[in-house]
Design a protein around this motif. Structure first.
Motif, PDB file in Angstrom:
ATOM      1  N   ASN B  13      17.092   0.975   0.721  1.00 30.17           N
ATOM      2  CA  ASN B  13      16.382   2.059   1.389  1.00 30.17           C
ATOM      3  C   ASN B  13      16.938   2.218   2.794  1.00 30.17           C
ATOM      4  O   ASN B  13      17.238   1.259   3.479  1.00 30.17           O
ATOM      5  CB  ASN B  13      14.887   1.728   1.494  1.00 30.17           C
ATOM      6  N   ALA B  14      17.047   3.475   3.202  1.00 30.87           N
ATOM      7  CA  ALA B  14      17.637   3.741   4.514  1.00 30.87           C
ATOM      8  C   ALA B  14      16.638   3.602   5.647  1.00 30.87           C
ATOM      9  O   ALA B  14      16.998   3.653   6.802  1.00 30.87           O
ATOM     10  CB  ALA B  14      18.235   5.146   4.530  1.00 30.87           C
ATOM     11  N   GLY B  15      15.413   3.465   5.374  1.00 29.58           N
ATOM     12  CA  GLY B  15      14.421   3.357   6.443  1.00 29.58           C
ATOM     13  C   GLY B  15      13.048   3.184   5.816  1.00 29.58           C
ATOM     14  O   GLY B  15      12.873   3.167   4.605  1.00 29.58           O
ATOM     15  N   TRP B  16      12.000   3.071   6.673  1.00 29.92           N
ATOM     16  CA  TRP B  16      10.658   2.857   6.149  1.00 29.92           C
ATOM     17  C   TRP B  16      10.150   4.063   5.363  1.00 29.92           C
ATOM     18  O   TRP B  16       9.419   3.915   4.383  1.00 29.92           O
ATOM     19  CB  TRP B  16       9.678   2.547   7.295  1.00 29.92           C
ATOM     20  N   SER B  17      10.513   5.259   5.780  1.00 30.19           N
ATOM     21  CA  SER B  17      10.018   6.425   5.038  1.00 30.19           C
ATOM     22  C   SER B  17      10.543   6.395   3.619  1.00 30.19           C
ATOM     23  O   SER B  17       9.852   6.770   2.678  1.00 30.19           O
ATOM     24  CB  SER B  17      10.434   7.716   5.748  1.00 30.19           C
ATOM     25  N   GLU B  18      11.772   5.889   3.464  1.00 32.27           N
ATOM     26  CA  GLU B  18      12.315   5.815   2.111  1.00 32.27           C
ATOM     27  C   GLU B  18      11.626   4.697   1.319  1.00 32.27           C
ATOM     28  O   GLU B  18      11.448   4.813   0.110  1.00 32.27           O
ATOM     29  CB  GLU B  18      13.825   5.556   2.160  1.00 32.27           C
ATOM     30  N   VAL B  19      11.234   3.633   2.005  1.00 32.84           N
ATOM     31  CA  VAL B  19      10.512   2.567   1.294  1.00 32.84           C
ATOM     32  C   VAL B  19       9.247   3.142   0.670  1.00 32.84           C
ATOM     33  O   VAL B  19       8.954   2.935  -0.506  1.00 32.84           O
ATOM     34  CB  VAL B  19      10.140   1.420   2.267  1.00 32.84           C
ATOM     35  N   LEU B  20       8.505   3.909   1.462  1.00 35.03           N
ATOM     36  CA  LEU B  20       7.225   4.419   0.966  1.00 35.03           C
ATOM     37  C   LEU B  20       7.430   5.464  -0.117  1.00 35.03           C
ATOM     38  O   LEU B  20       6.728   5.470  -1.128  1.00 35.03           O
ATOM     39  CB  LEU B  20       6.417   4.999   2.133  1.00 35.03           C
ATOM     40  N   THR B  21       8.415   6.370   0.081  1.00 32.87           N
ATOM     41  CA  THR B  21       8.555   7.429  -0.926  1.00 32.87           C
ATOM     42  C   THR B  21       9.263   6.927  -2.173  1.00 32.87           C
ATOM     43  O   THR B  21       9.137   7.530  -3.229  1.00 32.87           O
ATOM     44  CB  THR B  21       9.332   8.632  -0.370  1.00 32.87           C
ATOM     45  N   HIS B  22      10.005   5.842  -2.068  1.00 36.42           N
ATOM     46  CA  HIS B  22      10.642   5.331  -3.271  1.00 36.42           C
ATOM     47  C   HIS B  22       9.692   4.549  -4.158  1.00 36.42           C
ATOM     48  O   HIS B  22      10.026   4.219  -5.283  1.00 36.42           O
ATOM     49  CB  HIS B  22      11.849   4.447  -2.907  1.00 36.42           C
ATOM     50  N   MET B  23       8.477   4.211  -3.633  1.00 36.65           N
ATOM     51  CA  MET B  23       7.500   3.541  -4.498  1.00 36.65           C
ATOM     52  C   MET B  23       6.946   4.579  -5.455  1.00 36.65           C
ATOM     53  O   MET B  23       6.513   5.660  -5.051  1.00 36.65           O
ATOM     54  CB  MET B  23       6.389   2.932  -3.659  1.00 36.65           C
ATOM     55  N   SER B  24       6.949   4.235  -6.702  1.00 35.67           N
ATOM     56  CA  SER B  24       6.627   5.220  -7.716  1.00 35.67           C
ATOM     57  C   SER B  24       5.179   5.681  -7.602  1.00 35.67           C
ATOM     58  O   SER B  24       4.276   4.885  -7.400  1.00 35.67           O
ATOM     59  CB  SER B  24       6.846   4.602  -9.089  1.00 35.67           C
ATOM     60  N   PRO B  25       4.914   6.976  -7.729  1.00 34.70           N
ATOM     61  CA  PRO B  25       3.534   7.451  -7.722  1.00 34.70           C
ATOM     62  C   PRO B  25       2.697   6.824  -8.827  1.00 34.70           C
ATOM     63  O   PRO B  25       1.489   6.669  -8.665  1.00 34.70           O
ATOM     64  CB  PRO B  25       3.668   8.958  -7.916  1.00 34.70           C
ATOM     65  N   TYR B  26       3.339   6.471  -9.946  1.00 32.01           N
ATOM     66  CA  TYR B  26       2.566   5.769 -10.977  1.00 32.01           C
ATOM     67  C   TYR B  26       2.074   4.434 -10.444  1.00 32.01           C
ATOM     68  O   TYR B  26       0.962   3.973 -10.734  1.00 32.01           O
ATOM     69  CB  TYR B  26       3.426   5.544 -12.215  1.00 32.01           C
ATOM     70  N   GLY B  27       2.927   3.760  -9.626  1.00 35.17           N
ATOM     71  CA  GLY B  27       2.506   2.492  -9.018  1.00 35.17           C
ATOM     72  C   GLY B  27       1.338   2.693  -8.076  1.00 35.17           C
ATOM     73  O   GLY B  27       0.351   1.959  -8.113  1.00 35.17           O
ATOM     74  N   TYR B  28       1.459   3.724  -7.226  1.00 34.68           N
ATOM     75  CA  TYR B  28       0.347   4.031  -6.319  1.00 34.68           C
ATOM     76  C   TYR B  28      -0.940   4.275  -7.086  1.00 34.68           C
ATOM     77  O   TYR B  28      -2.002   3.759  -6.750  1.00 34.68           O
ATOM     78  CB  TYR B  28       0.681   5.282  -5.486  1.00 34.68           C
ATOM     79  N   ALA B  29      -0.848   5.095  -8.137  1.00 36.56           N
ATOM     80  CA  ALA B  29      -2.057   5.467  -8.876  1.00 36.56           C
ATOM     81  C   ALA B  29      -2.690   4.245  -9.521  1.00 36.56           C
ATOM     82  O   ALA B  29      -3.910   4.030  -9.440  1.00 36.56           O
ATOM     83  CB  ALA B  29      -1.718   6.516  -9.937  1.00 36.56           C
ATOM     84  N   ASN B  30      -1.878   3.424 -10.151  1.00 38.60           N
ATOM     85  CA  ASN B  30      -2.460   2.271 -10.830  1.00 38.60           C
ATOM     86  C   ASN B  30      -2.996   1.243  -9.860  1.00 38.60           C
ATOM     87  O   ASN B  30      -4.004   0.582 -10.129  1.00 38.60           O
ATOM     88  CB  ASN B  30      -1.412   1.652 -11.763  1.00 38.60           C
ATOM     89  N   PHE B  31      -2.337   1.097  -8.696  1.00 37.59           N
ATOM     90  CA  PHE B  31      -2.923   0.215  -7.685  1.00 37.59           C
ATOM     91  C   PHE B  31      -4.245   0.770  -7.189  1.00 37.59           C
ATOM     92  O   PHE B  31      -5.176   0.017  -6.885  1.00 37.59           O
ATOM     93  CB  PHE B  31      -1.972   0.026  -6.495  1.00 37.59           C
ATOM     94  N   GLY B  32      -4.335   2.090  -7.105  1.00 35.78           N
ATOM     95  CA  GLY B  32      -5.613   2.675  -6.708  1.00 35.78           C
ATOM     96  C   GLY B  32      -6.705   2.324  -7.685  1.00 35.78           C
ATOM     97  O   GLY B  32      -7.825   1.988  -7.288  1.00 35.78           O
ATOM     98  N   ILE B  33      -6.371   2.402  -8.981  1.00 35.37           N
ATOM     99  CA  ILE B  33      -7.360   2.035  -9.996  1.00 35.37           C
ATOM    100  C   ILE B  33      -7.758   0.567  -9.829  1.00 35.37           C
ATOM    101  O   ILE B  33      -8.942   0.208  -9.853  1.00 35.37           O
ATOM    102  CB  ILE B  33      -6.793   2.280 -11.403  1.00 35.37           C
ATOM    103  N   ALA B  34      -6.750  -0.286  -9.605  1.00 38.35           N
ATOM    104  CA  ALA B  34      -7.049  -1.716  -9.489  1.00 38.35           C
ATOM    105  C   ALA B  34      -7.904  -2.013  -8.262  1.00 38.35           C
ATOM    106  O   ALA B  34      -8.873  -2.764  -8.322  1.00 38.35           O
ATOM    107  CB  ALA B  34      -5.741  -2.504  -9.429  1.00 38.35           C
ATOM    108  N   PHE B  35      -7.539  -1.418  -7.119  1.00 40.51           N
ATOM    109  CA  PHE B  35      -8.339  -1.646  -5.914  1.00 40.51           C
ATOM    110  C   PHE B  35      -9.745  -1.104  -6.082  1.00 40.51           C
ATOM    111  O   PHE B  35     -10.725  -1.755  -5.703  1.00 40.51           O
ATOM    112  CB  PHE B  35      -7.689  -0.967  -4.696  1.00 40.51           C
ATOM    113  N   GLY B  36      -9.834   0.101  -6.659  1.00 43.74           N
ATOM    114  CA  GLY B  36     -11.170   0.679  -6.813  1.00 43.74           C
ATOM    115  C   GLY B  36     -12.065  -0.213  -7.628  1.00 43.74           C
ATOM    116  O   GLY B  36     -13.205  -0.521  -7.248  1.00 43.74           O
ATOM    117  N   LEU B  37     -11.567  -0.655  -8.772  1.00 41.49           N
ATOM    118  CA  LEU B  37     -12.389  -1.485  -9.638  1.00 41.49           C
ATOM    119  C   LEU B  37     -12.602  -2.866  -9.042  1.00 41.49           C
ATOM    120  O   LEU B  37     -13.725  -3.381  -8.980  1.00 41.49           O
ATOM    121  CB  LEU B  37     -11.708  -1.596 -11.002  1.00 41.49           C
ATOM    122  N   GLY B  38     -11.502  -3.477  -8.559  1.00 43.16           N
ATOM    123  CA  GLY B  38     -11.596  -4.855  -8.080  1.00 43.16           C
ATOM    124  C   GLY B  38     -12.499  -5.002  -6.872  1.00 43.16           C
ATOM    125  O   GLY B  38     -13.362  -5.873  -6.820  1.00 43.16           O
ATOM    126  N   LEU B  39     -12.296  -4.129  -5.869  1.00 40.27           N
ATOM    127  CA  LEU B  39     -13.101  -4.258  -4.659  1.00 40.27           C
ATOM    128  C   LEU B  39     -14.567  -3.924  -4.939  1.00 40.27           C
ATOM    129  O   LEU B  39     -15.477  -4.532  -4.363  1.00 40.27           O
ATOM    130  CB  LEU B  39     -12.547  -3.356  -3.561  1.00 40.27           C
TER     131      LEU B  39
END
Lengths: 389, 193
Positions: B13-39
């Motif tokens: 990754n060329a910088g932090w913005s690329e780190v964040l945008t290269h994380m797959s939206p599917y990953g974001y969504a599923n982590f959201g599900i996990a955090f929502g349920l877990g917390l």
């Protein structure tokens, strides 16, 4: 002597219940077992002790009095104390560190009282079995330990032997060793026989002083709400001790100028509102006027001192101290999730037992005019409560 | 210094913005599900042991409080249910794309794609974090409710009102979470252009 700080602190509102929620809820449930104003009213109206027994069967004491053939003040006191001890032991088994150490600290006071009872009893030549029967159940040692205490001589060497062989294994051992250390430093290794009778009182006051300081240190290491609540309660306890020591020393050899600096000073605990400025003033106090002048500077004690000054048969300074204690101990029940409730419950139950004994004694001796001189616990008519209306 | 800014492999990754945008939206969504349920479940469990330990202790001397004070436990449980509801809603929105071959086509709905990922992640956090707070406060209030009810039955309803306000915090979380996740739809096929 320092009891180590607890490994897991009691915790704040959100974490206290993990380890201590269950015992705290038990103690708060047991708050409902205190006698109400109506109960005290019925009891003071009783003509005979059988009426008292009948009235008590409707309260929480029903099981304690049910197997008594006839009620006497001493049997009622024994039954009530046994009930308290049973509840305390149940609580103690349900608790976990650091609450279990806290509850143990409460029992050390009774252990000190028992040891002093046995030592004093043999000075006056009483039978060992009779003495053991009089010991407080919360502070019992092993039978063999207790039987061996009176066999020691009541001089400095005897006390040292008593510590080495018997008391060193008991929880009150550290306090005794500190007392021996201090008296060794003071006397320089010689034996003093002059003040044998007073010596016992000095020993007891010293042991209680060390116990209070140890308890105070432990409580402040707990931190949080427990440290605040219990710190207050122990501070007023230490002050009560200091005032009583000074008051009781008037007219005894302890009050001589030479003795005041060396001996009486060592009996004042190193905690409380009177420490250090007040106690350094108390050292030089020679009579009641001086004590009064000293206490004027502390507003919370000047009102209690005025009760003593007014004097008469109505109220003594002990009654004033009991009233103030009951008010503070009731306040310990106001906040949740701290250790103060356990200490407060035991002390308030003791006050209730004192009240019951007072009432039954007055009925037995047919002194009805004195019968209302007790301090009810959690009363709706308490002086600090009625001011709101 | 300049070497660290140059990519040495093709996947860096060329910088932090690329780190964040290269994380797959599917990953974001599923982590959201996990955090929502877990917390949410952490908050509910925290509240249940806070109130349950006091309830069991206080019921020793006052057995009549046993049934009524289970309401406090039910309020705590409700915060866990909010988490489950949110997790099920979000999980149904995560769809596998209906594509052939490797990679995503040029006319992929990138806007909707990233919006869905971020939206579901934040919806999960909204629900999860509010439910921790709600669960703990219901638990502390429920503990006081049980102990107070054991001494004076008239206190029960009054402290229950405190608990109702505390559990309203969890409702805020799930309302906002549903609003956030409403417009989130993962694209399944390439856009018709």
């Amino acid at each position: 002597m320092a009891t180590p700080a607890p490994e897991t602190p009691p915790g704040n509102m959100a974490t206290f219940n993990i380890l201590h929620g269950f015992p705290e809820a038990i103690v708060r449930g047991m708050r409902s077992s205190f006698l109400l104003d109506a109960d005290y009213h019925h009891l003071t109206q009783c003509e005979t002790l059988d009426d008292v027994k009948l009235n008590l069967t409707e309260s929480d004491y029903s099981e304690s009095v049910s197997d008594m053939a006839t009620l006497t003040p001493t049997s009622l006191q024994a039954a009530a104390v046994n009930k308290l001890v049973t509840e305390f032991k149940y609580l103690r088994t349900q608790t976990i560190e650091p609450l279990s150490t806290f509850l143990d600290f409460i029992t050390y006071e009774y252990m000190i009282e028992n040891v002093m009872l046995l030592l004093k009893g043999t000075l006056s030549g009483r039978d060992i079995n009779e003495l053991i029967a009089q010991c407080h159940p919360l502070g019992m040692f092993k039978e063999s330990t207790m039987r061996s205490i009176p066999t020691f001589e009541s001089n400095a060497k005897g006390y040292a032997d008593l510590y080495q062989t018997v008391l060193v294994d008991t929880p009150v051992g550290p306090y005794f060793s500190m007392f021996l250390q201090e008296s060794h430093d003071r006397v320089g290794g010689e034996v003093r026989n002059v003040l044998e009778e007073v010596e016992i009182e000095i020993i007891k006051s010293s042991l209680i002083k060390y116990w209070l300081e140890d308890f105070g240190n432990f409580v402040s290491s707990l931190g949080g709400e427990s440290a605040t609540m219990m710190g207050e309660l122990l501070a007023v306890r230490a002050d009560t001790n200091a005032i009583n020591i000074t008051l009781n020393s008037f007219g005894t050899p302890l009050n001589e100028p030479a003795m005041r600096q060396s001996d009486r000073k060592r009996l004042y605990p190193a905690l409380g509102y009177l420490y250090p400025a007040g106690t350094s003033m108390l050292i030089d106090v020679a009579d009641e006027d001086g004590l009064g002048r000293c206490l004027e500077l502390f507003p919370q004690y000047s009102s209690i001192w005025n009760v003593h000054l007014v004097g008469g048969g109505d109220k003594s300074i002990d009654d004033a101290f009991y009233e103030r204690d009951v008010q503070m101990l009731e306040l310990a029940f106001e906040g949740q999730m701290h250790f103060g409730v356990f200490y407060a419950y035991i002390k308030l139950k003791e006050q209730e037992i004192r009240n019951l004994v007072w009432i039954t004694e007055c009925i037995l001796q047919q002194q009805k005019e004195e019968i209302n001189k007790f301090v009810p616990v959690f009363s709706q008519h308490a002086p600090w409560r009625s001011k709101k209306r | 210094m300049s070497d660290s800014l140059m990519c040495s492999t093709e996947f860096c990754n060329a910088g932090w913005s690329e780190v964040l945008t290269h994380m797959s939206p599917y990953g974001y969504a599923n982590f959201g599900i996990a955090f929502g349920l877990g917390l949410s479940v952490v908050g509910a469990a925290w509240g249940i042991w806070l109130t349950g330990s006091s309830l069991v202790g206080a019921a020793i001397k006052a057995p009549r409080i046993r049934s009524k004070n289970l309401i406090s436990v039910i309020f705590c449980e409700a915060t866990a249910i909010y988490g489950v509801i949110m997790a099920i809603i979000l999980a149904n929105k995560v769809k596998k794309p209906d594509l052939q071959g490797d990679g995503l086509p040029e006319n992929w709905d990138w806007h909707g794609y990233y919006y869905a990922g971020y939206g579901m992640f934040s919806a999960g956090l909204s629900v999860g974090l509010t439910n921790i707070a709600s669960g703990v406060s219901v638990g502390i209030a429920g503990s006081s409710c049980a102990i107070g009810d054991a001494q004076d039955p008239s206190l029960f309803v009054k402290v229950l009102i405190v608990e109702i306000f505390a559990s309203a915090l969890g409702i805020f979380g799930i309302i906002v979470g549903i609003i956030q996740s409403n417009a989130c739809n993962f694209p399944i096929q390439a856009l018709e252009n």
